[in-house]
Design a protein around this motif. Structure first.
Motif, PDB file in Angstrom:
ATOM      1  N   ILE A  75      33.949  33.173  40.980  1.00 12.33           N
ATOM      2  CA  ILE A  75      34.995  32.793  39.509  1.00 12.33           C
ATOM      3  C   ILE A  75      35.788  34.227  39.068  1.00 12.33           C
ATOM      4  O   ILE A  75      34.901  34.884  39.142  1.00 12.33           O
ATOM      5  CB  ILE A  75      34.624  32.323  38.392  1.00 12.33           C
ATOM      6  N   GLY A  76      37.046  34.043  38.990  1.00 12.11           N
ATOM      7  CA  GLY A  76      37.956  35.273  38.285  1.00 12.11           C
ATOM      8  C   GLY A  76      38.359  35.623  39.269  1.00 12.11           C
ATOM      9  O   GLY A  76      38.227  34.839  40.614  1.00 12.11           O
ATOM     10  N   ASP A 110      45.745  35.975  43.958  1.00 12.09           N
ATOM     11  CA  ASP A 110      44.465  36.769  44.256  1.00 12.09           C
ATOM     12  C   ASP A 110      43.906  35.734  45.510  1.00 12.09           C
ATOM     13  O   ASP A 110      43.096  35.328  46.403  1.00 12.09           O
ATOM     14  CB  ASP A 110      43.575  36.895  43.591  1.00 12.09           C
ATOM     15  N   LEU A 111      43.663  34.580  44.878  1.00  7.44           N
ATOM     16  CA  LEU A 111      43.238  33.448  45.401  1.00  7.44           C
ATOM     17  C   LEU A 111      43.670  33.506  46.534  1.00  7.44           C
ATOM     18  O   LEU A 111      42.919  32.709  47.553  1.00  7.44           O
ATOM     19  CB  LEU A 111      42.757  32.244  45.113  1.00  7.44           C
ATOM     20  N   GLY A 151      43.569  41.036  30.448  1.00  8.09           N
ATOM     21  CA  GLY A 151      43.287  42.034  30.056  1.00  8.09           C
ATOM     22  C   GLY A 151      43.355  42.786  31.032  1.00  8.09           C
ATOM     23  O   GLY A 151      44.040  43.522  32.084  1.00  8.09           O
ATOM     24  N   ASP A 152      41.989  43.652  31.435  1.00  8.76           N
ATOM     25  CA  ASP A 152      41.825  44.087  33.316  1.00  8.76           C
ATOM     26  C   ASP A 152      41.886  43.316  34.159  1.00  8.76           C
ATOM     27  O   ASP A 152      42.825  44.097  35.135  1.00  8.76           O
ATOM     28  CB  ASP A 152      40.210  44.125  33.162  1.00  8.76           C
ATOM     29  N   GLU A 153      41.925  41.767  34.485  1.00  5.34           N
ATOM     30  CA  GLU A 153      42.696  41.320  35.713  1.00  5.34           C
ATOM     31  C   GLU A 153      44.003  41.793  35.863  1.00  5.34           C
ATOM     32  O   GLU A 153      44.727  41.442  36.290  1.00  5.34           O
ATOM     33  CB  GLU A 153      41.905  39.892  35.571  1.00  5.34           C
ATOM     34  N   ASN A 158      48.946  43.456  38.276  1.00  6.78           N
ATOM     35  CA  ASN A 158      49.769  44.316  38.457  1.00  6.78           C
ATOM     36  C   ASN A 158      50.131  45.475  38.971  1.00  6.78           C
ATOM     37  O   ASN A 158      51.171  45.883  39.973  1.00  6.78           O
ATOM     38  CB  ASN A 158      50.069  44.664  36.853  1.00  6.78           C
ATOM     39  N   ASP A 159      49.054  46.213  39.680  1.00  3.94           N
ATOM     40  CA  ASP A 159      48.683  46.939  40.696  1.00  3.94           C
ATOM     41  C   ASP A 159      48.528  46.819  41.310  1.00  3.94           C
ATOM     42  O   ASP A 159      48.957  48.039  42.937  1.00  3.94           O
ATOM     43  CB  ASP A 159      47.059  47.248  40.061  1.00  3.94           C
ATOM     44  N   HIS A 160      48.441  45.602  42.287  1.00  2.00           N
ATOM     45  CA  HIS A 160      48.245  45.117  43.085  1.00  2.00           C
ATOM     46  C   HIS A 160      48.635  44.341  43.764  1.00  2.00           C
ATOM     47  O   HIS A 160      49.255  44.240  45.136  1.00  2.00           O
ATOM     48  CB  HIS A 160      46.547  45.036  43.503  1.00  2.00           C
TER      49      HIS A 160
END
Ligand SMILES: Nc1ncnc2c1ncn2[C@@H]1O[C@H](COP(=O)(O)OP(=O)(O)OP(=O)(O)O)[C@@H](O)[C@H]1O
Ligand SMILES: [Mg+2]
Length: 450
Positions: A75-76, A110-111, A151-153, A158-160
């Motif tokens: 998950i995540g 990402d998924l 948050g971090d996700e 945004n970076d990738h």
């Protein structure tokens, strides 16, 4: 499963999917028959297919498995973390010819890349997108989007990624790192064939179709807003034999409306508790129906399943049909639909998991959990998110303090079969019409008319 005969354009897409190994994204406006084609494909294909969807409820709708459970993904965010695969998972992923994903608009980039990497790894074909599996996706990016990261996700995304949408996954651009983590710049991305279903089956009136189109693309003129607001500005009839559903933006509004209506009914409240066997995941969001269904005679309810017992006759009710409870006794509930009464019994929802049978070298689908409950929920109101995919003849649209997600107002309005069925609790505002710029960028050029 009953599906109407396919139209020519649906048939052509079925043939493309069936006769080639191309990756296909089947899109199209609301009501063009995407889900209908998916269901037809699931029953008529001669390929080894696995049907999956991003959420539990969406997976149940198409009798498939969630993406996370099929691929055994964490998950995540998956990011470039290691993907652990058991022998069983590897065998399943090796047996698939075609992966079918419904509600692809809710799958994030990402998924999508996690799916690609899992398939390459399991099949030992690291240089090939999706490890050589054909991927067929259904959905409409102009409708509701993936849940945004936080948050971090969010910083990672945004970076990738250019955006969180599935179409911005690296696998399509050819810049996906192999499972060794090394980026091979010589490698080509997967070719995505985007095909649009054009003919709308849900609505018949050209004027209404054009207005929905304007909402879809964020091109609502004052004149169009005037017509929609003019048609919708009326008080819904109060009498109980004409039930009308409210589509609202948020869960708290929906629960409040349903509770208020239930409390207003005289008579005794009765509670049906679901029977849950096996692992259905925790939390109401994973359940196909209410864990505790509270009903009274007179309650407005919606069917959550198609009639299973019509024996060749047209079904008496389908998923989404609205009716009124007329009697609660013993193990059954009687529901009046358009003047006809039906005895409703508890239904069983089955959660599936694919397994590999080495003997026949094919996939089988096992039942891993069962959920038994009356296929009913209180239906004076539902969220617009829950209404995605549904068809209604009449609805009250309650945008409350404002639509907050791109596509939300489009999903709400496009559930209706005709303008005559529209009731608005307040006029549409320009800020209710939201279109995601990433969707515009992708769909422009991808399909005509954008
Ligand atoms: N070939 C067809 N002939 C007649 N009716 C059809 C056909 N295809 C679909 N329909 C009907 O049109 C309605 C909308 O179809 P469906 O739900 O498959 O559309 P969709 O593209 O998935 O819509 P949404 O984007 O809102 O989920 C349904 O009532 C369905 O039965
Ligand atoms: Mg659909």
């Amino acid at each position: 499963m009953n599906t109407p005969p396919l139209s020519a354009e649906q048939e052509a897409l079925f043939r493309l999917i069936e006769d080639t190994r191309e990756h296909v994204f089947v899109t199209g406006r609301a009501g063009t028959g995407k889900s209908t084609l998916l269901q037809y494909l699931a029953w008529h294909t001669s390929k080894q297919i696995a049907v999956c969807a991003p959420t539990g409820v969406a997976a149940l709708n198409v009798e498939g498995q969630t993406i996370h459970s099929l691929f055994r993904l964490p998950i995540g965010l998956i990011a470039d973390g290691q993907i652990d695969q058991s022998d069983a998972t590897r065998k399943i992923l090796n047996a698939i010819d075609t992966l079918v994903i419904d509600e692809i608009s809710m799958v994030n980039a990402d998924l999508m890349d996690g799916i690609d990497r899992s398939l390459r790894q399991a099949r030992g074909r690291r240089g090939e997108p999706f490890g050589g599996v054909q991927v067929v996706m259904f959905g409409d990016p102009y409708q509701l989007a993936p849940v945004p990261p936080r948050g971090d996700e969010m910083r990672y995304v945004n970076d990738h990624y250019r955006s969180f949408w599935f179409f911005d996954a690296h696998v399509w651009a050819g810049d996906a790192p192999g499972s060794d983590g090394v980026l091979d710049l010589g490698r080509h991305g997967a070719d995505l064939h985007i095909r649009e279903l054009v003919n709308i089956h849900r609505q018949a009136d050209d004027g209404f179709k054009a207005m929905l189109n304007a909402v879809r693309y964020g091109r609502v003129t004052a004149e169009i807003a005037g017509v929609l607001n003019g048609a919708g500005a009326r008080t819904p009839p109060e009498d109980a034999d004409e039930p009308i559903i409210t589509l609202a933006t948020r869960n708290d509004i929906v629960n409040r409306i349903n509770a208020r209506h239930l409390a207003a009914l005289k008579g005794k409240e009765q509670k049906a508790v679901a029977e849950i066997n096996g692992d259905f995941g925790r939390g109401d969001a994973n359940y196909p129906a209410e864990a505790e269904l509270k009903l009274k005679v007179g309650a407005q309810v919606m069917f959550l399943r198609n009639d299973q017992q019509s024996y060749g006759e047209p079904p008496r009710y389908v998923n989404g049909t609205i009716g009124t409870v007329t009697r609660i006794s013993g193990g059954t509930v009687r529901v009046d639909v358009d003047g006809e009464e039906f005895e409703v019994e508890p239904a069983v929802w089955e959660r599936y998991r694919y397994a590999y049978d080495p003997g026949s070298k094919s996939l089988s689908r096992d039942i891993v959990a069962e959920f038994t409950q009356f296929p009913l929920r209180l239906a004076w109101a539902v969220t617009i998110h829950k209404s995605q995919g549904k068809t209604y003849e009449r609805a009250i649209i309650d945008l409350g303090s404002g639509a907050f997600a791109p596509g939300q107002t489009y999903v709400a309005l496009s559930r209706l079969t005709a303008l005559e069925g529209l009731y608005l609790t307040r006029p549409l505002r320009p800020s209710d019409i939201r279109v995601d710029p990433d969707v515009q960028r992708f769909m422009k050029g991808a399909v005509r008319g954008n």
